[in-house]
Design an enzyme around this catalytic site. Structure first.
Site, PDB file in Angstrom:
ATOM      1  N   ASP A 176      -0.590 -14.293 -12.315  1.00 13.56           N
ATOM      2  CA  ASP A 176       0.481 -14.083 -11.339  1.00 13.56           C
ATOM      3  C   ASP A 176       1.813 -14.024 -12.090  1.00 13.56           C
ATOM      4  O   ASP A 176       1.902 -13.393 -13.124  1.00 13.56           O
ATOM      5  CB  ASP A 176       0.429 -15.176 -10.278  1.00 13.56           C
ATOM      6  CG  ASP A 176       1.008 -14.753  -8.947  1.00 13.56           C
ATOM      7  OD1 ASP A 176       2.125 -14.216  -8.917  1.00 13.56           O
ATOM      8  OD2 ASP A 176       0.348 -14.971  -7.912  1.00 13.56           O
ATOM      9  N   ASN A 204       7.426  -7.072  -4.696  1.00 16.33           N
ATOM     10  CA  ASN A 204       6.861  -8.347  -5.114  1.00 16.33           C
ATOM     11  C   ASN A 204       7.629  -8.862  -6.333  1.00 16.33           C
ATOM     12  O   ASN A 204       8.823  -9.062  -6.274  1.00 16.33           O
ATOM     13  CB  ASN A 204       5.361  -8.164  -5.398  1.00 16.33           C
ATOM     14  CG  ASN A 204       4.604  -9.460  -5.481  1.00 16.33           C
ATOM     15  OD1 ASN A 204       4.732 -10.303  -4.598  1.00 16.33           O
ATOM     16  ND2 ASN A 204       3.809  -9.635  -6.518  1.00 16.33           N
ATOM     17  N   GLU A 222       7.757 -18.211  -4.538  1.00 15.76           N
ATOM     18  CA  GLU A 222       7.759 -17.214  -5.623  1.00 15.76           C
ATOM     19  C   GLU A 222       9.114 -17.171  -6.317  1.00 15.76           C
ATOM     20  O   GLU A 222      10.090 -17.759  -5.853  1.00 15.76           O
ATOM     21  CB  GLU A 222       7.445 -15.809  -5.082  1.00 15.76           C
ATOM     22  CG  GLU A 222       5.984 -15.417  -5.150  1.00 15.76           C
ATOM     23  CD  GLU A 222       5.502 -15.092  -6.567  1.00 15.76           C
ATOM     24  OE1 GLU A 222       6.294 -15.273  -7.526  1.00 15.76           O
ATOM     25  OE2 GLU A 222       4.355 -14.656  -6.711  1.00 15.76           O
ATOM     26  N   ARG A 243       5.057  -3.876   0.084  1.00 20.71           N
ATOM     27  CA  ARG A 243       6.335  -4.564  -0.002  1.00 20.71           C
ATOM     28  C   ARG A 243       6.614  -4.847  -1.474  1.00 20.71           C
ATOM     29  O   ARG A 243       5.700  -4.923  -2.293  1.00 20.71           O
ATOM     30  CB  ARG A 243       6.344  -5.878   0.785  1.00 20.71           C
ATOM     31  CG  ARG A 243       5.365  -6.920   0.260  1.00 20.71           C
ATOM     32  CD  ARG A 243       5.662  -8.293   0.825  1.00 20.71           C
ATOM     33  NE  ARG A 243       4.636  -9.266   0.494  1.00 20.71           N
ATOM     34  CZ  ARG A 243       4.497  -9.865  -0.675  1.00 20.71           C
ATOM     35  NH1 ARG A 243       5.325  -9.575  -1.671  1.00 20.71           N
ATOM     36  NH2 ARG A 243       3.532 -10.736  -0.891  1.00 20.71           N
TER      37      ARG A 243
END
Length: 293
Positions: A198, A102, A17, A100
């Site tokens: 995404d 991101n 990521e 969490r």
């Protein structure tokens, strides 16, 4: 659109990521969220360094003072160049056993935006936060399952933001100080036909580039109407984020995931988790640096 696709690193990240190009260093940083580490890749020398991080790390931005501002599972912090935490700045607004941090990035005003995800996926329980230059962390938006796709138009008029499992791409009008107005729907994605939006980046013409998770491609989206105007297939099904880099900012780096994939899926897509690059005729925008602290 003419392009060429390259396989850059066989990193086999669990959840690759947040690719982030440093213009100053001429290197690419990216993350593995679940095997938590900051990766540093120098395309000129081929050097690839890995700096382990003590907890899940969702996103990071470059600091004008050096090192990074980063969002981990439990909160936001400063880190040095080797990923060591130097100062905690704020807590995750949601319970860390269910959430969490991101996706995120630094905005053109030098502030750090970071969104989290709601892991149970039973409701829109995630939030989008912003760390300002006075180091105040506050919630800016909610009604999200997984915060993703944060990007800013080159004219500073729009902020883009996606909610991956809900298949939504939003935009927010920005005033001259970068304060957002009410969000608007720019595009709804059909999971079966498109994949899910995404991580993303914006090019110099203002077009929005999105990695379509479970779609096996990167797309270029018209900022005026949300139409897909270009589509680039990838040898992996689960791309996660894109970032413009290279000396001319015409290289689109793409991270990918192998999280929760079966042996059969990985046999079909053995490069899942690797890093790719797409050479393009259009440039991106240099990433701003966080100016607070």
């Amino acid at each position: 659109m003419k392009y060429s696709l390259r396989h850059v690193l066989a990193v086999q990240a669990e959840l690759g990521e947040c690719p982030l190009w440093s213009v100053k260093e001429q290197v690419l940083y990216f993350l593995d969220i679940l095997a938590p580490a900051i990766h540093r890749y120098d395309p000129q020398s081929g050097d690839h360094d890995v700096f382990p991080v003590e907890q899940h790390i969702g996103c990071l931005g470059l600091r004008a003072a050096g090192g990074f501002v980063a969002a981990l599972r439990s909160g936001v912090c400063f880190m040095d160049a080797q990923g060591r935490i130097t100062r905690w700045l704020g807590e995750n607004p949601d319970p860390t056993d269910k959430s969490r941090f991101n996706d995120g990035r630094v905005d053109p005003w030098g502030r750090f935006w970071c969104g989290n995800l709601w892991q149970p996926q039973d409701r829109n329980g995630a939030h989008l936060c912003r760390l300002d230059n006075q180091l105040n962390l506050r919630v800016m938006a909610g009604d999200i399952k997984i915060s993703n796709g944060l990007a800013f138009s080159p004219d500073r008029r729009w902020m883009y933001h996606s909610d991956t499992p809900n298949g939504m791409l939003y935009r927010y009008p920005l005033d001259s100080e970068g304060e957002p107005g009410a969000r608007e729907v720019l595009r709804r994605f059909d999971d079966a036909a498109d994949g899910l939006p995404d991580g993303a980046a914006v090019d110099v013409e203002g077009y929005y580039w999105s990695a379509l998770y479970a779609g096996g491609k990167v797309v270029r989206i018209d900022p005026a109407n949300g139409d897909i105007v270009a589509s680039i297939p990838l040898p992996v099904r689960w791309p996660t984020m894109v970032a413009f880099g290279g000396a001319d900012l015409k290289t689109l780096y793409v991270t990918s995931s192998r999280e929760d994939r079966s042996a059969q899926e990985l046999a079909r897509y053995p490069q899942s988790g690797d890093l790719f690059a797409i050479d393009l005729p259009i440039a991106g925008i240099a990433e701003p640096q966080f100016t607070g602290g």
